[in-house]
Design an enzyme around this catalytic site. Structure first.
Site: not given
Length: 216
Positions: A15, A191, A194
């Protein structure tokens, strides 16, 4: 700079690489390349070296581990015929040990991680001019933190494979250290995984430094 004229650079990962890129292939109009470090790398390369006409393709997939990369390697790497390949994988391989500790079947142990990543790099090495291996990272300044410590172990695996295969190693964890001396991790990533635009710029700068990018 290491990249030559008309280089096709494929950047693959999870991601952190994906960043809302277009599927199935992250290339084209309207932000198809995503909103993260891949986009910054592409922008700086083509703004600073327009004469090289470097083509950047984003093949990140959110949630991927190294095993997911293996499953799509033929279509998402080899079939694209890159001149240069950048790989950043391992965050989910580590993270699943912590956010889903009871689901052992989806966790990727260090031995499996090392074996699979080495296999992918080895089978691809002869098809490209160069490979960049970017370590996974955890935006946490305390090396004794459990997830940071495990991430560092996987980062050492990446470094070892880079040395064995003649690939370029990018220590992304080290790249974050100067920024973390000033800013709390939440400023860079809510977090710690990211990154925001600042964190993605750190990643882009680390990649560009590794390929001998020079401001003109």
């Amino acid at each position: 700079m290491k990249l030559e004229k008309n280089t096709k650079l494929v950047m693959i990962g999870d991601s952190v690489t994906d960043c809302e890129r277009t599927k199935p292939v992250g290339e084209g109009l309207f932000g198809a390349i995503g909103k993260g470090y891949v986009s910054i790398v592409d922008g700086l390369l083509n703004a600073s070296y327009p004469e090289l006409q470097i083509r950047t393709v984003n093949m990140g997939n959110s949630g991927n581990t190294v095993l997911d990369l293996k499953a799509r390697w033929q279509t998402d790497v080899l079939d694209l015929k890159p001149d240069w390949l950048s790989i950043m994988i391992g965050i989910n391989d580590v993270w699943r040990h912590f956010d889903l500790p009871l689901q052992k079947e989806i966790q990727v142990g260090s031995e499996t991680y090392e074996k699979t990543l080495r296999e992918l790099v080895t089978q691809t090495r002869s098809h490209v001019k160069g490979i960049v291996l970017m370590s996974p990272f955890y935006i946490e300044p305390n090396p004794q933190d459990a997830m940071r410590s495990k991430m560092d172990q996987y980062g050492e695996v990446v470094k070892k494979i880079a040395e064995e295969t003649g690939s370029i190693f990018v220590d992304t964890q080290a790249a974050f250290e100067p920024v973390l001396q000033v800013y709390y991790p939440a400023y860079l990533a809510w977090d710690r995984v990211h990154p925001n635009h600042v964190g993605h710029t750190v990643l882009a700068n680390a990649f560009l430094k590794a390929i001998d990018f020079n401001w003109k």
